[in-house]
Motif scaffolding. Structure first.
Motif, PDB file in Angstrom:
ATOM      1  N   LEU A  52      17.405  -3.393  -5.221  1.00  0.00           N
ATOM      2  CA  LEU A  52      16.863  -2.507  -6.251  1.00  0.00           C
ATOM      3  C   LEU A  52      17.962  -2.050  -7.204  1.00  0.00           C
ATOM      4  O   LEU A  52      17.770  -2.012  -8.427  1.00  0.00           O
ATOM      5  CB  LEU A  52      16.192  -1.290  -5.590  1.00  0.00           C
ATOM      6  N   ASP A  53      19.119  -1.705  -6.650  1.00  0.00           N
ATOM      7  CA  ASP A  53      20.220  -1.241  -7.496  1.00  0.00           C
ATOM      8  C   ASP A  53      20.731  -2.347  -8.421  1.00  0.00           C
ATOM      9  O   ASP A  53      21.201  -2.069  -9.527  1.00  0.00           O
ATOM     10  CB  ASP A  53      21.370  -0.722  -6.624  1.00  0.00           C
ATOM     11  N   ARG A  54      20.655  -3.598  -7.961  1.00  0.00           N
ATOM     12  CA  ARG A  54      21.113  -4.727  -8.780  1.00  0.00           C
ATOM     13  C   ARG A  54      20.030  -5.218  -9.750  1.00  0.00           C
ATOM     14  O   ARG A  54      20.284  -6.092 -10.580  1.00  0.00           O
ATOM     15  CB  ARG A  54      21.553  -5.884  -7.892  1.00  0.00           C
ATOM     16  N   GLY A  55      18.814  -4.696  -9.634  1.00  0.00           N
ATOM     17  CA  GLY A  55      17.727  -5.139 -10.492  1.00  0.00           C
ATOM     18  C   GLY A  55      17.084  -6.428 -10.035  1.00  0.00           C
ATOM     19  O   GLY A  55      16.232  -6.983 -10.747  1.00  0.00           O
ATOM     20  N   GLU A  56      17.449  -6.931  -8.875  1.00  0.00           N
ATOM     21  CA  GLU A  56      16.846  -8.160  -8.348  1.00  0.00           C
ATOM     22  C   GLU A  56      15.425  -7.916  -7.851  1.00  0.00           C
ATOM     23  O   GLU A  56      14.616  -8.839  -7.784  1.00  0.00           O
ATOM     24  CB  GLU A  56      17.712  -8.731  -7.230  1.00  0.00           C
ATOM     25  N   LEU A  57      15.140  -6.665  -7.488  1.00  0.00           N
ATOM     26  CA  LEU A  57      13.786  -6.224  -7.163  1.00  0.00           C
ATOM     27  C   LEU A  57      13.478  -4.994  -8.010  1.00  0.00           C
ATOM     28  O   LEU A  57      14.378  -4.205  -8.313  1.00  0.00           O
ATOM     29  CB  LEU A  57      13.652  -5.876  -5.673  1.00  0.00           C
ATOM     30  N   LEU A  58      12.207  -4.847  -8.353  1.00  0.00           N
ATOM     31  CA  LEU A  58      11.783  -3.686  -9.129  1.00  0.00           C
ATOM     32  C   LEU A  58      10.814  -2.844  -8.305  1.00  0.00           C
ATOM     33  O   LEU A  58       9.998  -3.393  -7.550  1.00  0.00           O
ATOM     34  CB  LEU A  58      11.089  -4.153 -10.420  1.00  0.00           C
ATOM     35  N   PRO A  59      10.912  -1.503  -8.432  1.00  0.00           N
ATOM     36  CA  PRO A  59      10.033  -0.634  -7.641  1.00  0.00           C
ATOM     37  C   PRO A  59       8.569  -0.785  -8.049  1.00  0.00           C
ATOM     38  O   PRO A  59       8.251  -0.985  -9.221  1.00  0.00           O
ATOM     39  CB  PRO A  59      10.557   0.770  -7.944  1.00  0.00           C
ATOM     40  N   VAL A  60       7.699  -0.674  -7.062  1.00  0.00           N
ATOM     41  CA  VAL A  60       6.252  -0.763  -7.274  1.00  0.00           C
ATOM     42  C   VAL A  60       5.602   0.451  -6.618  1.00  0.00           C
ATOM     43  O   VAL A  60       5.945   0.803  -5.480  1.00  0.00           O
ATOM     44  CB  VAL A  60       5.694  -2.065  -6.667  1.00  0.00           C
ATOM     45  N   LEU A  61       4.674   1.111  -7.305  1.00  0.00           N
ATOM     46  CA  LEU A  61       3.927   2.255  -6.756  1.00  0.00           C
ATOM     47  C   LEU A  61       4.874   3.347  -6.259  1.00  0.00           C
ATOM     48  O   LEU A  61       4.660   3.937  -5.192  1.00  0.00           O
ATOM     49  CB  LEU A  61       2.998   1.800  -5.625  1.00  0.00           C
ATOM     50  N   GLU A  62       5.903   3.637  -7.025  1.00  0.00           N
ATOM     51  CA  GLU A  62       6.947   4.565  -6.585  1.00  0.00           C
ATOM     52  C   GLU A  62       6.394   5.946  -6.255  1.00  0.00           C
ATOM     53  O   GLU A  62       6.900   6.616  -5.337  1.00  0.00           O
ATOM     54  CB  GLU A  62       8.024   4.668  -7.671  1.00  0.00           C
ATOM     55  N   ASP A  63       5.371   6.404  -6.964  1.00  0.00           N
ATOM     56  CA  ASP A  63       4.800   7.725  -6.697  1.00  0.00           C
ATOM     57  C   ASP A  63       4.075   7.787  -5.352  1.00  0.00           C
ATOM     58  O   ASP A  63       3.736   8.882  -4.883  1.00  0.00           O
ATOM     59  CB  ASP A  63       3.814   8.114  -7.807  1.00  0.00           C
ATOM     60  N   TRP A  64       3.829   6.634  -4.742  1.00  0.00           N
ATOM     61  CA  TRP A  64       3.065   6.583  -3.496  1.00  0.00           C
ATOM     62  C   TRP A  64       3.933   6.258  -2.275  1.00  0.00           C
ATOM     63  O   TRP A  64       3.410   6.137  -1.164  1.00  0.00           O
ATOM     64  CB  TRP A  64       1.948   5.534  -3.598  1.00  0.00           C
ATOM     65  N   TRP A  65       5.219   6.107  -2.457  1.00  0.00           N
ATOM     66  CA  TRP A  65       6.066   5.742  -1.330  1.00  0.00           C
ATOM     67  C   TRP A  65       5.983   6.797  -0.233  1.00  0.00           C
ATOM     68  O   TRP A  65       6.013   8.003  -0.492  1.00  0.00           O
ATOM     69  CB  TRP A  65       7.516   5.605  -1.773  1.00  0.00           C
ATOM     70  N   GLN A  66       5.912   6.325   1.002  1.00  0.00           N
ATOM     71  CA  GLN A  66       5.753   7.231   2.148  1.00  0.00           C
ATOM     72  C   GLN A  66       7.117   7.674   2.675  1.00  0.00           C
ATOM     73  O   GLN A  66       7.969   6.843   2.993  1.00  0.00           O
ATOM     74  CB  GLN A  66       4.972   6.545   3.272  1.00  0.00           C
ATOM     75  N   ALA A  67       7.322   8.984   2.777  1.00  0.00           N
ATOM     76  CA  ALA A  67       8.543   9.545   3.360  1.00  0.00           C
ATOM     77  C   ALA A  67       8.256   9.998   4.785  1.00  0.00           C
ATOM     78  O   ALA A  67       7.143  10.410   5.120  1.00  0.00           O
ATOM     79  CB  ALA A  67       9.048  10.713   2.518  1.00  0.00           C
ATOM     80  N   PHE A  68       9.257   9.937   5.642  1.00  0.00           N
ATOM     81  CA  PHE A  68       9.067  10.321   7.045  1.00  0.00           C
ATOM     82  C   PHE A  68      10.394  10.795   7.632  1.00  0.00           C
ATOM     83  O   PHE A  68      11.467  10.559   7.058  1.00  0.00           O
ATOM     84  CB  PHE A  68       8.514   9.148   7.859  1.00  0.00           C
ATOM     85  N   GLU A  69      10.299  11.470   8.766  1.00  0.00           N
ATOM     86  CA  GLU A  69      11.479  12.016   9.428  1.00  0.00           C
ATOM     87  C   GLU A  69      12.322  10.905  10.022  1.00  0.00           C
ATOM     88  O   GLU A  69      11.802   9.907  10.510  1.00  0.00           O
ATOM     89  CB  GLU A  69      11.055  13.001  10.520  1.00  0.00           C
ATOM     90  N   GLY A  70      13.636  11.089   9.984  1.00  0.00           N
ATOM     91  CA  GLY A  70      14.569  10.081  10.475  1.00  0.00           C
ATOM     92  C   GLY A  70      14.553   9.929  11.985  1.00  0.00           C
ATOM     93  O   GLY A  70      13.861  10.657  12.704  1.00  0.00           O
ATOM     94  N   PRO A  71      15.323   8.978  12.504  1.00  0.00           N
ATOM     95  CA  PRO A  71      15.278   8.633  13.931  1.00  0.00           C
ATOM     96  C   PRO A  71      15.991   9.647  14.825  1.00  0.00           C
ATOM     97  O   PRO A  71      16.758  10.492  14.354  1.00  0.00           O
ATOM     98  CB  PRO A  71      15.979   7.281  13.971  1.00  0.00           C
ATOM     99  N   TYR A  72      15.723   9.501  16.131  1.00  0.00           N
ATOM    100  CA  TYR A  72      16.334  10.350  17.150  1.00  0.00           C
ATOM    101  C   TYR A  72      16.943   9.479  18.255  1.00  0.00           C
ATOM    102  O   TYR A  72      16.362   8.455  18.641  1.00  0.00           O
ATOM    103  CB  TYR A  72      15.300  11.265  17.803  1.00  0.00           C
ATOM    104  N   LEU A  73      18.088   9.913  18.734  1.00  0.00           N
ATOM    105  CA  LEU A  73      18.612   9.384  19.993  1.00  0.00           C
ATOM    106  C   LEU A  73      17.885  10.116  21.109  1.00  0.00           C
ATOM    107  O   LEU A  73      17.758  11.344  21.071  1.00  0.00           O
ATOM    108  CB  LEU A  73      20.115   9.642  20.104  1.00  0.00           C
ATOM    109  N   TYR A  74      17.371   9.379  22.093  1.00  0.00           N
ATOM    110  CA  TYR A  74      16.669  10.053  23.190  1.00  0.00           C
ATOM    111  C   TYR A  74      17.179   9.537  24.526  1.00  0.00           C
ATOM    112  O   TYR A  74      17.635   8.404  24.655  1.00  0.00           O
ATOM    113  CB  TYR A  74      15.155   9.848  23.067  1.00  0.00           C
ATOM    114  N   TYR A  75      17.122  10.417  25.519  1.00  0.00           N
ATOM    115  CA  TYR A  75      17.606  10.063  26.854  1.00  0.00           C
ATOM    116  C   TYR A  75      16.854  10.870  27.898  1.00  0.00           C
ATOM    117  O   TYR A  75      16.187  11.864  27.592  1.00  0.00           O
ATOM    118  CB  TYR A  75      19.116  10.281  26.968  1.00  0.00           C
ATOM    119  N   ASN A  76      16.987  10.431  29.135  1.00  0.00           N
ATOM    120  CA  ASN A  76      16.243  11.031  30.232  1.00  0.00           C
ATOM    121  C   ASN A  76      16.713  12.458  30.502  1.00  0.00           C
ATOM    122  O   ASN A  76      17.909  12.755  30.435  1.00  0.00           O
ATOM    123  CB  ASN A  76      16.419  10.179  31.499  1.00  0.00           C
TER     124      ASN A  76
END
Length: 299
Positions: free
Chosen positions: A253-277
């Motif tokens: 995207l930064d190089r312009g090789e791909l162009l954004p599509v439906l940018e207003d609809w992109w889904q955001a979500f919480e980042g990952p977690y390390l988990y252990y017993n």
């Protein structure tokens, strides 16, 4: 009954956790044949078969499963005792075994692991990339990385990596020039979509969100793959529209090789977690890594 050799007992537990002699032997720095011989000696001493062996798998017998269930707390206490020795010198030693999804291995761990290893030269890290939801304890891992909706409630979770992420849709300039640019997620039904299928066989359904509205689109098109690299390469070649982790597409995207599509609809979500017993004693490499993550997040 004569007291069995405790080293054989520990190897028996390691084989069950690893699901085979070869993996258990590698983790212990032994040969598979020596581990197999040790288990046979243990079975001979006890007078009972502990493992079912086939050419494809090694599983505990009913007697073996009962024995391991009784032994596990004692083995954990033995491990904890040696970990306490590590703690007393403030120099954690041993191997940290992690099961992580592909995006974490590619985009998160490279920014963390080198600094962690430099700080703790007595620790080595073993990383397995696996997008499936596995039982990390049964598989012999110290910890895993998953997203909040996939975490078991009996696990302890610690943030790792970016706290907000996005799925982004994009296509090559050539594709958009030929097929047009969708203005609404419903327009995707008339486009060529590049889909992702997880190792479990489940199809990754695209979800778009805006102003409290969620639209789900099952991707249909010329390519369905479990390889993110193949999917990105196809999008760059103009095969169709892709919708995936922003980290996979950001350079293009930064190089312009791909162009954004439906940018207003992109889904955001919480980042990952390390988990252990949730256990009373943590292996010293895991404890050091958890402390390292908390310190990193605070800076």
């Amino acid at each position: 009954m004569r007291q069995p050799n405790l080293s054989y007992v520990a190897l028996f537990a390691a084989v069950v956790e690893a699901g085979g002699f070869r993996v258990a032997a590698h983790r212990r720095g032994l040969s598979a044949s020596s581990v197999s011989d040790s288990i046979r000696r243990l079975e001979a001493e006890l007078g009972v078969r502990l493992l079912n062996r086939t050419t494809r798998s090694v599983t505990p017998t009913e007697a073996g499963a009962r024995l391991l269930e009784r032994l596990r707390p004692a083995l954990d206490e033995i491990d904890a005792a040696f970990n306490d020795l590590d703690d007393s010198t403030q120099r954690p030693v041993g191997t940290l075994r992690l099961s992580v999804p592909v995006p974490t291995a590619r985009f998160v761990l490279p920014r963390l692991i080198p600094a962690f290893l430099e700080r703790y030269p007595g620790v080595s890290v073993e990383v397995a990339m696996d997008n499936a939801h596995i039982d990390i304890v049964a598989a012999g891992y110290d910890a895993g990385v998953r997203y909040e909706e996939s975490l078991a409630k009996d696990m302890i979770a610690v943030p790792i990596g970016p706290r907000r992420q996005r799925f982004v849709a994009a296509a090559s300039p050539g594709y958009l020039q030929t097929h047009g640019t969708p203005a609404h997620p419903s327009d995707l039904l008339g486009h060529r979509l590049i889909g992702h299928r997880f190792e479990t066989g489940k199809l990754g359904v695209w979800e778009f969100e805006r102003a409290g509205t969620t639209i789900r689109v099952p991707p249909q098109g010329p390519l369905l793959s479990s390889s993110h690299d193949l999917e990105v390469g196809a999008a760059l070649a103009g095969v169709g529209i892709i919708y995936t982790f922003e980290e996979h597409l950001r350079p293009a995207l930064d190089r312009g090789e791909l162009l954004p599509v439906l940018e207003d609809w992109w889904q955001a979500f919480e980042g990952p977690y390390l988990y252990y017993n949730d256990r009373r004693h943590m292996p010293s490499p895991l404890r050091a890594f958890v402390d390292f993550l908390k310190e990193t997040a605070a800076t």
